[in-house]
Write a protein that holds these residues in place. Structure first.
Motif, PDB file in Angstrom:
ATOM      1  N   ILE A  10       0.836  -1.208   0.000  1.00  0.00           N
ATOM      2  CA  ILE A  10       0.000   0.000   0.000  1.00  0.00           C
ATOM      3  C   ILE A  10       0.863   1.248   0.000  1.00  0.00           C
ATOM      4  CG2 ILE A  10      -1.630   1.364   1.368  1.00  0.00           C
ATOM      5  CD1 ILE A  10      -2.939  -0.944  -0.022  1.00  0.00           C
ATOM      6  N   ASP A  11       1.978   1.184   0.756  1.00  0.00           N
ATOM      7  CA  ASP A  11       2.882   2.329   0.822  1.00  0.00           C
ATOM      8  C   ASP A  11       3.446   2.658  -0.560  1.00  0.00           C
ATOM      9  OD1 ASP A  11       4.530   4.267   2.351  1.00  0.00           O
ATOM     10  OD2 ASP A  11       6.171   3.002   1.635  1.00  0.00           O
ATOM     11  N   MET A  12       3.802   1.601  -1.296  1.00  0.00           N
ATOM     12  CA  MET A  12       4.361   1.804  -2.632  1.00  0.00           C
ATOM     13  C   MET A  12       3.313   2.380  -3.574  1.00  0.00           C
ATOM     14  SD  MET A  12       7.216   1.614  -4.103  1.00  0.00           S
ATOM     15  CE  MET A  12       7.756   1.925  -5.773  1.00  0.00           C
ATOM     16  N   VAL A  13       2.090   1.864  -3.456  1.00  0.00           N
ATOM     17  CA  VAL A  13       0.996   2.372  -4.295  1.00  0.00           C
ATOM     18  C   VAL A  13       0.783   3.858  -4.007  1.00  0.00           C
ATOM     19  CG1 VAL A  13      -1.483   2.259  -4.741  1.00  0.00           C
ATOM     20  CG2 VAL A  13      -0.158   0.161  -4.520  1.00  0.00           C
ATOM     21  N   GLY A  14       0.828   4.211  -2.712  1.00  0.00           N
ATOM     22  CA  GLY A  14       0.650   5.610  -2.339  1.00  0.00           C
ATOM     23  C   GLY A  14       1.701   6.503  -2.957  1.00  0.00           C
ATOM     24  N   LYS A  15       2.962   6.021  -2.964  1.00  0.00           N
ATOM     25  CA  LYS A  15       4.050   6.816  -3.536  1.00  0.00           C
ATOM     26  C   LYS A  15       3.888   6.973  -5.047  1.00  0.00           C
ATOM     27  CE  LYS A  15       7.506   5.788   0.002  1.00  0.00           C
ATOM     28  NZ  LYS A  15       8.803   5.139   0.292  1.00  0.00           N
ATOM     29  N   LEU A  16       3.476   5.879  -5.704  1.00  0.00           N
ATOM     30  CA  LEU A  16       3.264   5.942  -7.156  1.00  0.00           C
ATOM     31  C   LEU A  16       2.148   6.916  -7.498  1.00  0.00           C
ATOM     32  CD1 LEU A  16       3.579   2.144  -8.049  1.00  0.00           C
ATOM     33  CD2 LEU A  16       5.189   3.965  -8.663  1.00  0.00           C
ATOM     34  N   ILE A  17       1.055   6.858  -6.723  1.00  0.00           N
ATOM     35  CA  ILE A  17      -0.063   7.785  -6.934  1.00  0.00           C
ATOM     36  C   ILE A  17       0.392   9.215  -6.669  1.00  0.00           C
ATOM     37  CG2 ILE A  17      -2.323   8.516  -6.052  1.00  0.00           C
ATOM     38  CD1 ILE A  17      -2.902   5.552  -5.518  1.00  0.00           C
ATOM     39  N   GLY A  18       1.235   9.371  -5.636  1.00  0.00           N
ATOM     40  CA  GLY A  18       1.734  10.702  -5.299  1.00  0.00           C
ATOM     41  C   GLY A  18       2.526  11.319  -6.427  1.00  0.00           C
ATOM     42  N   ARG A  19       3.392  10.534  -7.060  1.00  0.00           N
ATOM     43  CA  ARG A  19       4.190  11.056  -8.169  1.00  0.00           C
ATOM     44  C   ARG A  19       3.305  11.465  -9.334  1.00  0.00           C
ATOM     45  NH1 ARG A  19       8.648   6.242  -7.738  1.00  0.00           N
ATOM     46  NH2 ARG A  19       9.659   6.976  -5.824  1.00  0.00           N
ATOM     47  N   PHE A  20       2.306  10.622  -9.618  1.00  0.00           N
ATOM     48  CA  PHE A  20       1.384  10.951 -10.704  1.00  0.00           C
ATOM     49  C   PHE A  20       0.586  12.205 -10.370  1.00  0.00           C
ATOM     50  CE2 PHE A  20      -2.977  10.673 -12.329  1.00  0.00           C
ATOM     51  CZ  PHE A  20      -2.728  10.703 -13.691  1.00  0.00           C
ATOM     52  N   PHE A  21       0.142  12.279  -9.124  1.00  0.00           N
ATOM     53  CA  PHE A  21      -0.683  13.395  -8.644  1.00  0.00           C
ATOM     54  C   PHE A  21       0.063  14.719  -8.768  1.00  0.00           C
ATOM     55  CE2 PHE A  21      -1.795  16.089  -4.976  1.00  0.00           C
ATOM     56  CZ  PHE A  21      -3.145  16.268  -5.199  1.00  0.00           C
ATOM     57  N   GLU A  22       1.342  14.722  -8.369  1.00  0.00           N
ATOM     58  CA  GLU A  22       2.124  15.953  -8.369  1.00  0.00           C
ATOM     59  C   GLU A  22       2.437  16.439  -9.779  1.00  0.00           C
ATOM     60  OE1 GLU A  22       5.378  14.794  -5.980  1.00  0.00           O
ATOM     61  OE2 GLU A  22       4.238  14.834  -4.105  1.00  0.00           O
ATOM     62  N   LYS A  23       2.461  15.525 -10.764  1.00  0.00           N
ATOM     63  CA  LYS A  23       2.787  15.896 -12.136  1.00  0.00           C
ATOM     64  C   LYS A  23       1.551  16.062 -13.010  1.00  0.00           C
ATOM     65  CE  LYS A  23       7.348  13.681 -12.034  1.00  0.00           C
ATOM     66  NZ  LYS A  23       8.223  12.651 -12.639  1.00  0.00           N
ATOM     67  N   ASP A  24       0.379  15.808 -12.430  1.00  0.00           N
ATOM     68  CA  ASP A  24      -0.860  15.869 -13.205  1.00  0.00           C
ATOM     69  C   ASP A  24      -1.183  17.319 -13.569  1.00  0.00           C
ATOM     70  OD1 ASP A  24      -3.307  15.586 -14.355  1.00  0.00           O
ATOM     71  OD2 ASP A  24      -4.190  14.407 -12.735  1.00  0.00           O
ATOM     72  N   LYS A  25      -1.146  17.622 -14.863  1.00  0.00           N
ATOM     73  CA  LYS A  25      -1.397  18.988 -15.324  1.00  0.00           C
ATOM     74  C   LYS A  25      -2.861  19.238 -15.658  1.00  0.00           C
ATOM     75  CE  LYS A  25       3.289  19.506 -17.149  1.00  0.00           C
ATOM     76  NZ  LYS A  25       4.132  19.781 -18.339  1.00  0.00           N
ATOM     77  N   THR A  26      -3.720  18.232 -15.443  1.00  0.00           N
ATOM     78  CA  THR A  26      -5.141  18.402 -15.760  1.00  0.00           C
ATOM     79  C   THR A  26      -5.910  19.068 -14.622  1.00  0.00           C
ATOM     80  OG1 THR A  26      -5.765  16.232 -14.881  1.00  0.00           O
ATOM     81  CG2 THR A  26      -5.038  16.330 -17.193  1.00  0.00           C
ATOM     82  N   ILE A  27      -5.273  19.224 -13.461  1.00  0.00           N
ATOM     83  CA  ILE A  27      -5.944  19.837 -12.309  1.00  0.00           C
ATOM     84  C   ILE A  27      -6.019  21.340 -12.520  1.00  0.00           C
ATOM     85  CG2 ILE A  27      -5.888  20.161  -9.815  1.00  0.00           C
ATOM     86  CD1 ILE A  27      -4.318  17.563  -9.604  1.00  0.00           C
ATOM     87  N   GLU A  28      -7.229  21.869 -12.616  1.00  0.00           N
ATOM     88  CA  GLU A  28      -7.427  23.280 -12.958  1.00  0.00           C
ATOM     89  C   GLU A  28      -7.896  24.127 -11.782  1.00  0.00           C
ATOM     90  OE1 GLU A  28      -6.777  24.857 -15.753  1.00  0.00           O
ATOM     91  OE2 GLU A  28      -6.009  23.061 -16.756  1.00  0.00           O
ATOM     92  N   SER A  29      -8.371  23.507 -10.714  1.00  0.00           N
ATOM     93  CA  SER A  29      -8.916  24.284  -9.602  1.00  0.00           C
ATOM     94  C   SER A  29      -8.585  23.623  -8.272  1.00  0.00           C
ATOM     95  CB  SER A  29     -10.444  24.400  -9.731  1.00  0.00           C
ATOM     96  OG  SER A  29     -11.048  23.126  -9.526  1.00  0.00           O
ATOM     97  N   TYR A  30      -8.787  24.378  -7.200  1.00  0.00           N
ATOM     98  CA  TYR A  30      -8.517  23.842  -5.871  1.00  0.00           C
ATOM     99  C   TYR A  30      -9.469  22.695  -5.542  1.00  0.00           C
ATOM    100  CZ  TYR A  30      -8.094  23.339  -0.862  1.00  0.00           C
ATOM    101  OH  TYR A  30      -7.927  22.811   0.388  1.00  0.00           O
TER     102      TYR A  30
END
Length: 508
Positions: A10-30
């Motif tokens: 689960i920890d590894m999955v969280g880190k992988l999701i975190g990397r994707f989340f931080e680089k996701d450029k589709t997020i337009e609002s808070y």
């Protein structure tokens, strides 16, 4: 890679999701960011951490006891008892709940117990503010809430200097203003003074319009050359360009006039151009008649790049005249980039939100706030040692510098930069890698400015819930005091009219 029974942990999955989340450029609002942040917190077990009251980071037992007591008094409708309990103290660090580590662990907020407690305090204060006489008199309310505000302290937003990187502040401000979390006390130095001036001279309605996506995009395009030529020449054309830009952006107001219009206390730092003089923090209290534009020009006057600036003020006849005509001023970030001590002394500020873009400081400021208390203590000790060493070396070299005045001024400026504190309680720090060092002293394209502002907005999002929780009580106190003071003024006016009417009837 970490596996548990042949599967990814689960920890590894969280880190992988975190990397994707931080680089996701589709997020337009808070709101979009918060939904994904919640998912990431849940995957990492941080939602469960928020639900659990127990922690070594704060006294959850004391906070739970006090919360239950306030709720019990509210349920019994014991308003006098509630007032007595709140008179025992309203603290931003009750039971250690202000510990920065508590507000930096999860992206979606701190412990739910702390949020419940803050919400209950605000609800109780609003209730007491509206209790009718004779249960609690207006005089009692005014006395209580003024004392509570004085003891609780206030929050301030500090915008650092940073040249081209200063545009990062626009993104930070956009995120904060959209969530209606802008403090009433704001400071700005150098590039930060431009944006502090905007906040202090624009009404709420104009600020909201300014930071709307379509309007801000137009401003970015207009200001793509805001610093064009600043670093190429020291000539009058460069100064004229900045003056023209400031005239378009900042209304021709004094600090006092701006405060009366917006209710926001803006503070602009300027440094002396001469040796042996002291830096100043200009505002509606210390320099009410100084024109904000001239203060911004002075705060942006980088030594060796811009000529020193004379401040201008309005005299008693309403005419413009030099302010302290024998003195000239330069870049405020040299001596007081983040004037926390002066804000504390002048306004009772004890909670600081920092937007940091100073390129000389960024490499030495950590973006991670989740470090242990031990590591934090080591960092503080290291900073003290560096400052003490720099001060000692500067003191020893003073005798030598008296024969070289220009060198003395440079050494004094360097020592001043080293001696300053560059962090607050909540730190929003620019990513220095966004801009190449060589581009800091040249014109930025529209795309580069847009990207920098966007980075500011993204950097602010993870801090929003911490800002919301830590400023909620102070914001409520300000609103209640404004309401009660207005009621007192209205009551005084009615009494005066009644007395005047009685006096006139007696004369008749």
């Amino acid at each position: 890679m970490c596996y548990v029974n042949g599967t990814i942990s689960i920890d590894m999955v969280g880190k992988l999701i975190g990397r994707f989340f931080e680089k996701d450029k589709t997020i337009e609002s808070y709101d979009q960011w918060l939904k994904r942040a919640y998912y990431k917190d849940r995957m990492e077990g941080l939602i469960r951490w928020r639900d659990q009251e127990e922690s070594d980071l704060y006294d959850n037992v004391d906070i739970r006891r006090r919360l239950n007591k306030i709720r019990s008094l509210r349920k019994r409708k014991d308003d006098q008892g509630l007032l007595f309990v709140l008179n025992e103290g309203i603290h931003g660090n009750m039971g250690g709940m202000g510990n920065p580590l508590l507000h930096a662990k999860a992206r979606t907020g701190t412990k739910n117990l702390i949020i419940e407690y803050v919400d209950e305090i605000v609800s109780a204060m609003l209730h007491l503010a509206h209790v009718k006489e004779p249960v609690i008199s207006l005089e009692e309310k005014i006395d209580f809430f003024h004392r509570a505000s004085h003891c609780y302290g206030r929050s301030a937003l500090m915008l650092s200097g940073g040249g081209q990187l200063g545009n990062f502040h626009l993104g930070v401000l956009k995120a904060i203003i959209e969530q209606q979390l802008l403090p009433k006390i704001i400071s700005g130095s150098s590039a930060g003074s431009i944006f502090a001036a905007l906040l202090g001279t624009y009404t709420d309605e104009r600020l909201i319009r300014f930071f709307k996506k379509e309007n801000l995009k137009g401003e970015i395009r207009n200001e793509a050359d805001i610093f064009e030529g600043m670093f190429k020449s020291r000539g009058s054309i460069t100064v004229k360009n900045l003056e023209t830009t400031l005239k378009r952006l900042i209304p021709d107001l004094t600090f006092q006039e701006a405060y009366e219009m917006t209710g926001r206390s803006i503070n602009i730092s300027v440094a002396p151009a001469e040796a042996y003089q002291k830096s100043r923090m200009l505002n509606a209290i210390s320099s009410p008649n100084v024109f904000i534009r001239s203060a911004v020009m002075a705060s942006c006057a980088i030594p060796g790049v811009f000529p020193p600036v004379t401040l201008y003020a309005k005299n008693k006849e309403g005419e413009t005249q030099p302010y302290l005509p024998s003195r000239k001023w330069v870049d405020g970030s040299m001596y007081n980039d983040l004037p926390s001590k002066r804000l504390t002394r002048m306004y009772g500020v004890n909670h600081f939100i920092v937007s940091m873009t100073n390129p000389f400081v960024l490499p030495f400021v950590s973006k991670k706030e989740q470090s242990s208390e031990t590591l934090a203590a080591i960092r503080r000790f290291s900073k003290v040692m560096v400052k003490e060493s720099a001060q000692l070396n500067y003191s020893m070299a003073k005798k030598f510098f008296k024969y070289f005045p220009k060198l003395a001024l440079v050494a004094n400026n360097i020592n001043s930069v080293v001696q300053q504190d560059y962090t607050g309680d909540i730190n929003i720090i620019a990513d220095f890698s966004v801009v190449k060092p060589g581009n800091l002293l040249s014109k930025m394209t529209f795309e580069e400015l847009e990207s920098l502002i966007r980075r500011g907005e993204q950097a602010a999002w993870p801090k929003i819930e911490a800002i919301r929780t830590t400023t909620k009580i102070g914001k409520a106190l300000d609103q209640i005091i404004d309401m009660l003071d207005a009621q007192e003024a209205s009551l005084a006016t009615r009494m005066l009219r009644r007395n005047m009417k009685g006096f006139e009837e007696e004369l008749i």
